[in-house]
Design an enzyme around this catalytic site. Structure first.
Site, PDB file in Angstrom:
ATOM      1  CE  LYS A 134      -4.221  -1.610  -1.693  1.00 22.49           C
ATOM      2  NZ  LYS A 134      -2.762  -1.521  -1.654  1.00 22.49           N
ATOM      3  N   GLY A 139      -2.610  -1.681   5.878  1.00 19.01           N
ATOM      4  CA  GLY A 139      -2.377  -2.610   6.975  1.00 19.01           C
ATOM      5  C   GLY A 139      -2.992  -3.957   6.656  1.00 19.01           C
ATOM      6  CB  THR A 161      -0.962   0.074   1.211  1.00 21.45           C
ATOM      7  OG1 THR A 161      -1.823  -1.050   1.124  1.00 21.45           O
ATOM      8  CG2 THR A 161      -1.847   1.303   1.161  1.00 21.45           C
ATOM      9  CG  ASP A 169      -1.270   0.620  -3.811  1.00 15.93           C
ATOM     10  OD1 ASP A 169      -0.734  -0.482  -3.996  1.00 15.93           O
ATOM     11  OD2 ASP A 169      -1.737   0.959  -2.704  1.00 15.93           O
ATOM     12  CB  SER A 219       2.466   0.386  -3.469  1.00 16.03           C
ATOM     13  OG  SER A 219       2.654   0.675  -2.124  1.00 16.03           O
ATOM     14  CB  SER A 256       4.887  -0.335   2.642  1.00 13.19           C
ATOM     15  OG  SER A 256       4.137  -0.592   1.474  1.00 13.19           O
ATOM     16  NE  ARG A 311       1.993  -5.149  -6.459  1.00 14.74           N
ATOM     17  CZ  ARG A 311       3.240  -5.060  -6.934  1.00 14.74           C
ATOM     18  NH1 ARG A 311       4.243  -4.870  -6.122  1.00 14.74           N
ATOM     19  NH2 ARG A 311       3.456  -5.153  -8.232  1.00 14.74           N
ATOM     20  CG  ASP A 320       6.266   0.304  -1.152  1.00 20.55           C
ATOM     21  OD1 ASP A 320       5.059   0.198  -0.866  1.00 20.55           O
ATOM     22  OD2 ASP A 320       7.165  -0.347  -0.587  1.00 20.55           O
TER      23      ASP A 320
END
Lengths: 223, 273
Positions: free
Chosen positions: B72, B86, B40, B56, B208, B168, B58, B205
């Site tokens: 999300k 999370g 995320t 995002d 994500s 993240s 994923r 990242d």
């Protein structure tokens, strides 16, 4: 008091996947070019493939510092061999050397998951697959690294490896043509990039055949 | 009468009975399976006319992508949305629960929900569970008092900010916001900035990835832009396709005809669906 364990590890996993497929008169070795640590990308442009001899190429995933050290060691040993024997090392010879080198550090291993690919003395494709401490086997195809659990079952399905326990010993090399094998490798990495976070960015494909060595790059997902 | 005891309904909340057993198992090497987390990047920013939320798409279970296009940005109220990072189950459950509570509250008061109401409901729930409900949220909306944007941490603390990032990929996204954010952005500029921030998370990242989802909330109006940007396409599609000739081998076939013991009555009411 229970034994205290180290809160520092000498190893790290830089991610990535490698694949090698042996054909009747060629060998395809491929690896992605992403170097990562944890959730971060260190670089999108790192080659995990190393040419050890004229007809012998190694692709390694795992801890790239150990991989670099291993490549240097094998390169040095190959140079000595060339001076002593006045010829290049064959792929099966290099395969044995790699196994011995890995086992030499059995109690502080090279964190390196290797596939060795090339042509044997008769010009037929050969692939050797290794674990981190040197156990190896000659196979028709193999994959290592973070995406190997996603890639291997698909290769098993498409390349139909006969059981190595069957007698008479069956030839493991695939009957596929060179371009078909390269297409298969591209598909396999495209799929692995979709589902493995450590695989992506670019794919480096090396093909060895009678004419020599050629390199190809294609873009993969960058997320 | 049978002497079996009546099953009491569970008292609610979490049961920590198995914690000691899990610890013992972990020490012996049997680790529990990894949760589905939304690795995320989620962001929010306040612009001229309201709030823009971005995320995002994923979802990961360890290092494997388990959902390439999950949602999300969760609905909380017609004028309030919440992004969640999370543990996926935790973010879904907590936003669902507060959504229902807000709706009941709207019926009770006859008024539009306020962002601070959602904020208080979420933070008190998370604090009560002392961080065990691993949900990190970016809550945004526009109510009678104006546009609001808050971040909520798993332990229950909150921040009120003009721009926020969580997950993240939050550092990658925050780097973009800190460089380019200014007060009084137009809707166009705000949308572009949020996309840039999410893309920074998507590409830098590993937790994500995939697509950019957006939600633009203004006074009296909202736009939920699912898959606003799709910057990641499959790298290679084989032109000739693949055949799967290996069939499952049939080793043994055994057919046992069953005797009919039940009389079927043709007439009669059909069962209700």
């Amino acid at each position: 008091m229970a034994k205290q364990h180290a809160n520092w590890s000498p190893y790290d996993n830089n991610g990535g996947s490698c694949v090698a497929i042996a054909g009747a008169d060629y060998c395809v070795i491929a690896a992605d070019t992403r170097l990562s640590t944890g959730y971060n990308i260190l670089t999108r442009d790192y080659s995990k493939i190393c040419k050890l001899a004229d007809k012998c190429v190694m692709a390694s995933s795992g801890f790239q510092a150990d991989v670099k050290a291993l490549q240097k060691h094998l390169g040095a040993r190959h140079l000595i061999y060339q001076h002593q024997h006045n010829k290049q090392m064959s792929c099966p010879a290099m395969a044995q050397l790699l196994s011995n080198t890995l086992y030499y550090k059995r109690f502080f291993p090279y964190y390196s998951f290797n596939v060795l690919g090339g042509l044997d003395n008769e010009g037929k494709g050969c692939v050797f697959t290794y674990d981190a401490v040197g156990s190896y086997e000659k196979v028709g195809y193999s994959s290592q690294g973070s995406g190997s659990t996603l890639i291997m079952p698909f290769l098993d399905n498409q390349l139909k490896s006969p059981s190595p326990l069957l007698l008479p010993a069956q030839d493991a090399v695939t009957p596929l043509a060179e371009d078909e094998a390269v297409d298969l490798v591209k598909t396999v990495f495209a799929s692995a990039s979709e589902r493995d976070i450590y695989t992506g960015d670019k794919l480096e494909i090396v093909v060895i055949n009678a004419a020599g060595l050629r390199r190809e790059y294609i873009d993969l997902r960058k997320d | 009468m049978s002497t079996s005891s009546v099953e009491l309904p569970p008292k609610g909340g979490f049961s920590f009975d198995l914690c000691k057993r899990n610890e013992m198992l972990a020490k012996k090497g049997a680790n529990p399976p990894s949760f589905r987390k939304t690795g995320t990047t989620i962001v929010g920013l306040i612009f001229q006319d309201g709030v823009i939320l971005g995320a995002d798409t994923r979802a990961t279970a360890g290092s494997i992508v388990c959902d390439k296009n999950c949602e999300k940005i969760h609905y909380m109220a017609p004028n309030i949305y919440c992004c969640g990072a999370g543990t996926a189950a935790d973010t879904e459950a907590v936003t669902d629960m507060v959504n229902s509570q807000l709706q009941l509250h709207r019926y009770h008061t006859g008024r539009e929900s306020r962002v601070v109401t959602a904020l208080t409901l979420l933070k008190s729930h998370l604090f009560k569970y002392q961080g065990h409900v691993q949900a990190a949220l970016v809550l945004g909306g526009v109510d009678v008092t104006g546009p609001h944007l808050h971040t909520i941490y798993p332990h229950g603390s909150t921040d009120t900010l003009p721009f926020a990032t969580m997950g993240s990929g939050s550092l990658a996204a925050m780097a973009v916001f800190e460089s380019k954010y200014r007060e009084g952005l137009s809707k166009e500029e705000g949308i572009n900035l949020v996309c840039e921030a999410i893309c920074a998370g998507i590409f830098n990242d590993l937790g994500s990835g995939s697509n950019v989802d957006l939600c633009v909330i203004t006074k009296g109006h909202k736009e939920y832009l699912r898959n606003y940007q799709v910057p990641n396409h499959r790298a290679h599609i084989s032109s000739k396709g693949f055949t799967f000739p290996k069939k499952t081998e049939v080793l043994l076939t055994k057919i046992t005809p069953l005797d009919e013991k039940v009389e079927v009555i043709e007439a009669g009411d059909a069962m209700e669906e």
